[in-house]
Design a protein around this motif. Sequence first.
Motif, PDB file in Angstrom:
ATOM      1  N   ARG A 156       0.703  -4.511  -6.039  1.00 62.33           N
ATOM      2  CA  ARG A 156      -0.481  -5.367  -5.412  1.00 62.33           C
ATOM      3  C   ARG A 156      -1.345  -5.064  -4.625  1.00 62.33           C
ATOM      4  N   LEU A 157      -1.465  -3.041  -4.320  1.00 60.30           N
ATOM      5  CA  LEU A 157      -2.722  -2.963  -4.112  1.00 60.30           C
ATOM      6  C   LEU A 157      -3.823  -2.583  -4.787  1.00 60.30           C
ATOM      7  N   LEU A 158      -2.824  -2.243  -6.444  1.00 64.90           N
ATOM      8  CA  LEU A 158      -3.768  -1.943  -7.662  1.00 64.90           C
ATOM      9  C   LEU A 158      -4.562  -3.518  -7.894  1.00 64.90           C
ATOM     10  N   ALA A 159      -4.093  -4.551  -7.798  1.00 68.62           N
ATOM     11  CA  ALA A 159      -4.246  -5.587  -8.491  1.00 68.62           C
ATOM     12  C   ALA A 159      -5.471  -6.237  -6.987  1.00 68.62           C
ATOM     13  N   ALA A 160      -4.754  -5.574  -5.930  1.00 70.46           N
ATOM     14  CA  ALA A 160      -6.566  -6.099  -5.285  1.00 70.46           C
ATOM     15  C   ALA A 160      -7.506  -5.252  -5.278  1.00 70.46           C
ATOM     16  N   GLY A 161      -7.761  -4.176  -6.514  1.00 69.91           N
ATOM     17  CA  GLY A 161      -8.623  -3.742  -6.363  1.00 69.91           C
ATOM     18  C   GLY A 161      -9.283  -2.513  -6.036  1.00 69.91           C
ATOM     19  N   ARG A 162      -7.794  -1.504  -5.121  1.00 72.44           N
ATOM     20  CA  ARG A 162      -7.497  -0.750  -4.459  1.00 72.44           C
ATOM     21  C   ARG A 162      -7.525   0.373  -4.847  1.00 72.44           C
ATOM     22  N   SER A 163      -8.100   1.454  -4.652  1.00 74.73           N
ATOM     23  CA  SER A 163      -8.039   2.951  -5.578  1.00 74.73           C
ATOM     24  C   SER A 163      -7.181   3.487  -5.421  1.00 74.73           C
ATOM     25  N   ASN A 164      -7.315   4.312  -5.842  1.00 69.01           N
ATOM     26  CA  ASN A 164      -6.018   5.910  -5.910  1.00 69.01           C
ATOM     27  C   ASN A 164      -5.746   5.905  -3.633  1.00 69.01           C
ATOM     28  N   ARG A 165      -7.029   6.572  -3.661  1.00 67.23           N
ATOM     29  CA  ARG A 165      -7.012   6.816  -1.877  1.00 67.23           C
ATOM     30  C   ARG A 165      -6.823   6.038  -1.407  1.00 67.23           C
ATOM     31  N   GLU A 166      -8.298   4.345  -1.290  1.00 70.99           N
ATOM     32  CA  GLU A 166      -7.399   3.184  -0.787  1.00 70.99           C
ATOM     33  C   GLU A 166      -6.008   2.902  -0.355  1.00 70.99           C
ATOM     34  N   ILE A 167      -5.218   3.227  -1.241  1.00 69.31           N
ATOM     35  CA  ILE A 167      -3.679   2.642  -1.641  1.00 69.31           C
ATOM     36  C   ILE A 167      -2.675   3.856  -0.454  1.00 69.31           C
ATOM     37  N   ALA A 168      -3.773   5.130  -0.629  1.00 69.20           N
ATOM     38  CA  ALA A 168      -3.106   6.233  -0.083  1.00 69.20           C
ATOM     39  C   ALA A 168      -2.925   5.972   1.623  1.00 69.20           C
ATOM     40  N   ARG A 169      -4.299   5.653   1.653  1.00 71.89           N
ATOM     41  CA  ARG A 169      -4.197   5.575   2.983  1.00 71.89           C
ATOM     42  C   ARG A 169      -3.394   4.575   3.611  1.00 71.89           C
ATOM     43  N   GLU A 170      -3.851   3.091   3.120  1.00 66.98           N
ATOM     44  CA  GLU A 170      -2.910   2.630   3.432  1.00 66.98           C
ATOM     45  C   GLU A 170      -0.953   2.034   3.622  1.00 66.98           C
ATOM     46  N   LEU A 171      -0.803   2.840   2.536  1.00 69.29           N
ATOM     47  CA  LEU A 171       0.823   3.173   2.889  1.00 69.29           C
ATOM     48  C   LEU A 171       1.257   4.643   3.458  1.00 69.29           C
ATOM     49  N   ALA A 172       0.313   5.225   3.929  1.00 75.38           N
ATOM     50  CA  ALA A 172       0.414   6.715   5.002  1.00 75.38           C
ATOM     51  C   ALA A 172       0.981   7.654   4.021  1.00 75.38           C
ATOM     52  N   VAL A 173       0.547   7.774   3.272  1.00 71.05           N
ATOM     53  CA  VAL A 173       1.288   8.949   1.863  1.00 71.05           C
ATOM     54  C   VAL A 173       0.005   9.464   1.117  1.00 71.05           C
ATOM     55  N   ALA A 174       0.597  11.031   0.332  1.00 75.05           N
ATOM     56  CA  ALA A 174      -0.411  12.032  -0.101  1.00 75.05           C
ATOM     57  C   ALA A 174      -1.287  10.706  -1.494  1.00 75.05           C
ATOM     58  N   GLU A 175      -2.143  11.205  -1.902  1.00 74.61           N
ATOM     59  CA  GLU A 175      -2.873  10.072  -3.039  1.00 74.61           C
ATOM     60  C   GLU A 175      -2.173  10.331  -3.829  1.00 74.61           C
ATOM     61  N   ALA A 201       0.949  -8.211 -12.668  1.00 67.80           N
ATOM     62  CA  ALA A 201       0.694  -8.034 -11.203  1.00 67.80           C
ATOM     63  C   ALA A 201       0.470 -10.652 -11.133  1.00 67.80           C
ATOM     64  N   VAL A 202      -0.777 -10.563 -11.548  1.00 64.28           N
ATOM     65  CA  VAL A 202      -1.348 -11.344 -11.529  1.00 64.28           C
ATOM     66  C   VAL A 202       0.633 -12.865 -11.895  1.00 64.28           C
ATOM     67  N   ARG A 203       0.016 -12.509 -13.280  1.00 57.61           N
ATOM     68  CA  ARG A 203       0.779 -13.482 -14.249  1.00 57.61           C
ATOM     69  C   ARG A 203       2.154 -13.760 -13.905  1.00 57.61           C
ATOM     70  N   HIS A 204       2.883 -12.753 -12.986  1.00 58.56           N
ATOM     71  CA  HIS A 204       4.653 -12.808 -12.809  1.00 58.56           C
ATOM     72  C   HIS A 204       3.827 -13.057 -11.131  1.00 58.56           C
ATOM     73  N   GLY A 205       3.192 -13.448 -10.733  1.00 54.30           N
ATOM     74  CA  GLY A 205       2.919 -13.939  -8.885  1.00 54.30           C
ATOM     75  C   GLY A 205       3.839 -12.649  -8.663  1.00 54.30           C
ATOM     76  N   LEU A 206       3.136 -11.181  -8.731  1.00 54.58           N
ATOM     77  CA  LEU A 206       3.429 -10.143  -7.873  1.00 54.58           C
ATOM     78  C   LEU A 206       2.179  -9.898  -6.675  1.00 54.58           C
TER      79      LEU A 206
END
Length: 207
Positions: A156-175, A201-206
């Motif tokens: 979901r975050l990847l489909a929103a255009g987030r980078s690995n670093r941004e995803i890691a920060r939002e989910l509080a996990v290591a990159e 993700a877009v096609r399947h509503g994720l």
Amino acid sequence: MIRVLIADDHPVVRQGLRTFLEIQEDISVVGEAADGAEAVEMTGALAPDVLLLDLKMPVLDGLGALAELSGRDVRVIVLTSVSDRGDVAPAMRAGAAGFLYKDVDPGALVQAIRAVYGGQVLLAPEAAEAMLAGPADREHDGAGSSLTDREREVLRLLAAGRSNREIARELAVAEKTVKTHVSNVLMKLGVQDRTQAALYAVRHGLA
């Protein structure tokens, strides 16, 4: 500054796009190509961030240009007057990050350029409908059900255009953990890259 290359075989269209885009404070038009082969050559020479690419052009058409540009560090928005729904899926599978029609509102086009430059995948409503209604990628049907809850969140975050670093920060996990999740998502969905995963993700509503 977002560097944009315009590829269209109609000089009036190119000039109109250039005139509008160059009044934007964060966009610079670095060149104009009159056919697909020239678009490929100028992409290599000018290194644009975003390429606005028509589908129906002489010498090399838009799909051919997309194939030639595979692996290049450029985000491609197909901008076409062709309303054939069958063109959408091949263009997106070939690597396009966006698909719009030439009757798009100028302001919406600018927003699309900014969104695609930022890593998002963007489709005109009609193009999105064609993707959802068409037979493309049926081989992946149900693949999303194999994802874990964490992998779905990463998708979901990847489909929103987030980078690995941004995803890691939002989910509080290591990159490094995010990279592992992304690799697992790509493998389970049977896709090759982040753009294809975002499209799934877009096609399947994720998303």
